[in-house]
Design a protein around this motif. Structure first.
Motif, short mmCIF file in Angstrom:
data_model
loop_
_atom_site.label_atom_id
_atom_site.label_comp_id
_atom_site.label_asym_id
_atom_site.label_seq_id
_atom_site.Cartn_x
_atom_site.Cartn_y
_atom_site.Cartn_z
N PRO A 200 0.74 -1.04 0.23
CA PRO A 200 0.25 0.18 -0.09
C PRO A 200 0.67 0.95 -0.40
O PRO A 200 0.37 2.38 -0.43
N ARG A 201 2.18 1.00 0.14
CA ARG A 201 2.77 2.41 0.23
C ARG A 201 3.49 2.58 -1.11
O ARG A 201 4.10 3.82 -1.33
N LEU A 202 3.03 2.28 -1.99
CA LEU A 202 3.95 2.45 -3.83
C LEU A 202 2.97 3.40 -3.83
O LEU A 202 1.97 4.34 -3.69
N ILE A 203 4.71 4.20 -4.66
CA ILE A 203 3.92 5.25 -5.76
C ILE A 203 4.00 5.51 -6.83
O ILE A 203 4.69 4.49 -7.27
N PRO A 204 2.44 5.16 -7.17
CA PRO A 204 2.20 5.15 -8.91
C PRO A 204 2.53 5.98 -9.34
O PRO A 204 2.48 7.20 -9.70
N LEU A 205 2.80 4.81 -10.87
CA LEU A 205 2.59 5.87 -12.30
C LEU A 205 1.93 5.60 -13.34
O LEU A 205 1.95 4.35 -13.52
N ASP A 206 0.18 6.11 -13.73
CA ASP A 206 -0.32 5.07 -14.57
C ASP A 206 0.21 5.26 -15.97
O ASP A 206 0.08 6.72 -15.69
N ILE A 207 0.18 4.27 -16.32
CA ILE A 207 0.52 4.80 -18.19
C ILE A 207 -0.05 4.49 -18.81
O ILE A 207 -1.22 3.66 -19.31
N GLU A 208 -0.51 5.73 -20.05
CA GLU A 208 -1.46 5.72 -20.70
C GLU A 208 -0.79 4.84 -22.62
O GLU A 208 0.49 4.92 -22.90
N ALA A 209 -1.55 4.59 -22.79
CA ALA A 209 -1.10 3.65 -24.26
C ALA A 209 -1.28 4.36 -25.28
O ALA A 209 -0.89 4.39 -26.56
#
Length: 209
Positions: A200-209
């Motif tokens: 739960p501590r992860l830092i996300p990056l939403d990758i668009e295709a």
């Protein structure tokens, strides 16, 4: 709108890899930032600009001898600190490699885990690095990271040789809990949600295709 020369193009698995001429007066995209083409396609830098050239990855885009870009978008991911776990799928491979290149040789402890869909965009190499907790036979690694001295492992839903059979969430559950490590996840919202249930501590990056 910025018009950029396309110097080279290649097919990298299901994606298009381009080498762009990157003028020195333009800022260098940071890991996690993308370029936006005139047709709206996000284009993900794979490495920092080198000698006026920028290597990028895209699902597809309308690129001829030149490419029109609307600019650089998104927030940069934080630089790896101390022990860092990098998790990616799909086009998240581009910022994963970008982060690794900037961090290599820094003494930071990195582990990169990548989830493939149907095929891999590179030929895996048996890893020379041990990864504690990795299942027996899961030895396939990203060759470029092997050259840089950064351990990696691969997961696939299609039973590729040397890869963990299943998603990264299942592989992550087999590894020791990354207590205190920075965790960066790069992929689709569904991918990030699966991993956030475990880390739960992860830092996300939403990758668009």
């Amino acid at each position: 709108m910025i018009r950029i020369d396309v110097l080279e193009r290649a097919i990298l698995g299901p994606w298009l890899q381009l080498t762009l001429r990157w003028p020195g007066e333009l800022p260098a995209p940071a890991p996690g930032q993308c370029l936006r083409s005139a047709d709206g396609t996000p284009i993900w830098p794979m490495r920092p600009p080198q000698a006026g050239r920028l290597s990028v990855l895209a699902s597809s885009c309308q690129a001829g001898a030149t490419l029109d870009l609307s600019g650089i978008e998104g927030n940069a991911l934080p630089a790896p600190e101390g022990e860092t776990l990098l998790l990616a799928e799909g086009l998240g491979l581009a910022p994963l490699i970008h982060l690794c290149e900037l961090a290599r040789g820094s003494g930071r402890r990195l582990l990169a885990l990548y989830e493939a869909a149907d095929t891999l965009p590179f030929r895996p190499r048996p890893s020379r690095f041990m990864v504690e907790g990795a299942p027996h036979g899961v030895i396939a690694a990203i060759p470029l990271l092997e050259d840089w001295g950064i351990p990696s492992r691969l997961a696939s839903h299609t039973d590729l040789p040397g890869c963990h059979e299943g998603g990264l969430d299942a592989l992550l559950e087999r590894l020791p809990a990354p207590s205190g490590a920075m965790i960066l996840a790069m992929g689709s919202p569904a991918f990030i949600a699966r991993l956030a249930a475990i880390a739960p501590r992860l830092i996300p990056l939403d990758i668009e295709a």
